[in-house]
Motif scaffolding. Sequence first.
Motif, PDB file in Angstrom:
ATOM      1  N   SER A   1       0.828  -1.212   0.000  1.00 52.75           N
ATOM      2  CA  SER A   1       0.000   0.000   0.000  1.00 52.75           C
ATOM      3  C   SER A   1       0.859   1.257   0.000  1.00 52.75           C
ATOM      4  N   LEU A   2       1.914   1.261   0.811  1.00 58.46           N
ATOM      5  CA  LEU A   2       2.789   2.430   0.876  1.00 58.46           C
ATOM      6  C   LEU A   2       3.532   2.631  -0.435  1.00 58.46           C
ATOM      7  N   ARG A   3       3.990   1.548  -1.010  1.00 51.00           N
ATOM      8  CA  ARG A   3       4.705   1.640  -2.294  1.00 51.00           C
ATOM      9  C   ARG A   3       3.788   2.187  -3.381  1.00 51.00           C
ATOM     10  N   SER A   4       2.554   1.695  -3.417  1.00 51.58           N
ATOM     11  CA  SER A   4       1.585   2.191  -4.397  1.00 51.58           C
ATOM     12  C   SER A   4       1.304   3.671  -4.184  1.00 51.58           C
ATOM     13  N   LEU A   5       1.157   4.073  -2.917  1.00 52.01           N
ATOM     14  CA  LEU A   5       0.896   5.473  -2.589  1.00 52.01           C
ATOM     15  C   LEU A   5       2.060   6.359  -3.026  1.00 52.01           C
ATOM     16  N   ASP A   6       3.252   5.792  -3.039  1.00 49.81           N
ATOM     17  CA  ASP A   6       4.466   6.521  -3.414  1.00 49.81           C
ATOM     18  C   ASP A   6       4.761   6.391  -4.907  1.00 49.81           C
ATOM     19  N   GLY A   7       3.792   5.924  -5.663  1.00 49.98           N
ATOM     20  CA  GLY A   7       3.973   5.802  -7.107  1.00 49.98           C
ATOM     21  C   GLY A   7       4.897   4.684  -7.519  1.00 49.98           C
ATOM     22  N   ASN A   8       5.017   3.640  -6.668  1.00 50.29           N
ATOM     23  CA  ASN A   8       5.884   2.492  -6.962  1.00 50.29           C
ATOM     24  C   ASN A   8       7.317   2.932  -7.286  1.00 50.29           C
ATOM     25  N   LYS A   9       7.770   3.917  -6.540  1.00 52.01           N
ATOM     26  CA  LYS A   9       9.058   4.537  -6.854  1.00 52.01           C
ATOM     27  C   LYS A   9      10.238   3.627  -6.559  1.00 52.01           C
ATOM     28  N   TYR A  10      10.137   2.837  -5.481  1.00 58.86           N
ATOM     29  CA  TYR A  10      11.245   1.974  -5.078  1.00 58.86           C
ATOM     30  C   TYR A  10      10.752   0.539  -4.920  1.00 58.86           C
ATOM     31  N   PRO A  11      11.681  -0.434  -4.836  1.00 54.78           N
ATOM     32  CA  PRO A  11      11.279  -1.833  -4.606  1.00 54.78           C
ATOM     33  C   PRO A  11      10.529  -1.975  -3.287  1.00 54.78           C
ATOM     34  N   LEU A  12       9.804  -3.057  -3.149  1.00 60.85           N
ATOM     35  CA  LEU A  12       8.940  -3.265  -1.993  1.00 60.85           C
ATOM     36  C   LEU A  12       9.699  -3.227  -0.671  1.00 60.85           C
ATOM     37  N   ASP A  13      10.922  -3.768  -0.650  1.00 66.01           N
ATOM     38  CA  ASP A  13      11.685  -3.820   0.592  1.00 66.01           C
ATOM     39  C   ASP A  13      11.947  -2.430   1.177  1.00 66.01           C
ATOM     40  N   TYR A  14      11.938  -1.401   0.332  1.00 65.73           N
ATOM     41  CA  TYR A  14      12.185  -0.044   0.808  1.00 65.73           C
ATOM     42  C   TYR A  14      11.077   0.453   1.738  1.00 65.73           C
ATOM     43  N   TYR A  15       9.920  -0.183   1.682  1.00 62.27           N
ATOM     44  CA  TYR A  15       8.769   0.272   2.470  1.00 62.27           C
ATOM     45  C   TYR A  15       8.485  -0.639   3.668  1.00 62.27           C
TER      46      TYR A  15
END
Length: 240
Positions: free
Chosen positions: A185-199
């Motif tokens: 959810s956070l990655r999607s909210l951030d426009g998928n800017k970074y890989p999932l592990d970043y969130y």
Amino acid sequence: MEVGEGKFGGPGTDGILKATTITGKNADCPEENTLLPINEEDEKIINNLTGKAKCVYDKLKSSNGNLFNETIGAFIDDPEYNLTLKTGNCITTNDACTNPGDLNNIVITLEDVNQSPIGIAALILHEAIHAELYRYVSRFKSGEDPNNRARLFQLYKFYKEQELGIGNIQHVYMTENYINPIAVSLRSLDGNKYPLDYYKSFAWDGLREWDANNLLSMEMNNDYYSYRNTVINNSNLDCN
């Protein structure tokens, strides 16, 4: 001009149920009828958040993500339960809390709203999960199928015998089931800017000490945490 009494009307031309409000000197002699849309969500979810926190909530809502819909969205479709979100002080934490004192009117309080927007989003999702779990367990008492979340009830039974609070029992359940959904959810909210592990560092906030199954190794935690500032400093989530 005085306003007369209101009554429910039929659907408008857009198919949405309307309320007919009779306006005039009195209801017996109306001057005109006005169709007012009924927003069911406004009645079920009371959003008293302001500033940055409200901005983040609105972006979560508009993103229409699965986790948001499965937690906060569950209250919209349930006639017996209401949800309020507000900023304020929590008793046992400085981050955020969910008060199930009245299970039919659950309150989420955000205290630490001066952090990054992505951190606030993680807080909202974390507390939304708590709220939905409280609603679900309360529903179980009136016929909800416990087999849908058999593990949750297993944990309740095991840890309540050890006198662990319900909120922290939920934390154990969340480590097993919600780390990836929060991170997604956070990655999607951030426009998928970074890989999932970043969130995932944000997803583990408030849950690290309840990792009963040792799902988060020290090495993994250090790796996730090293990505944290990269996300905060370069996030696409603009609510500052």
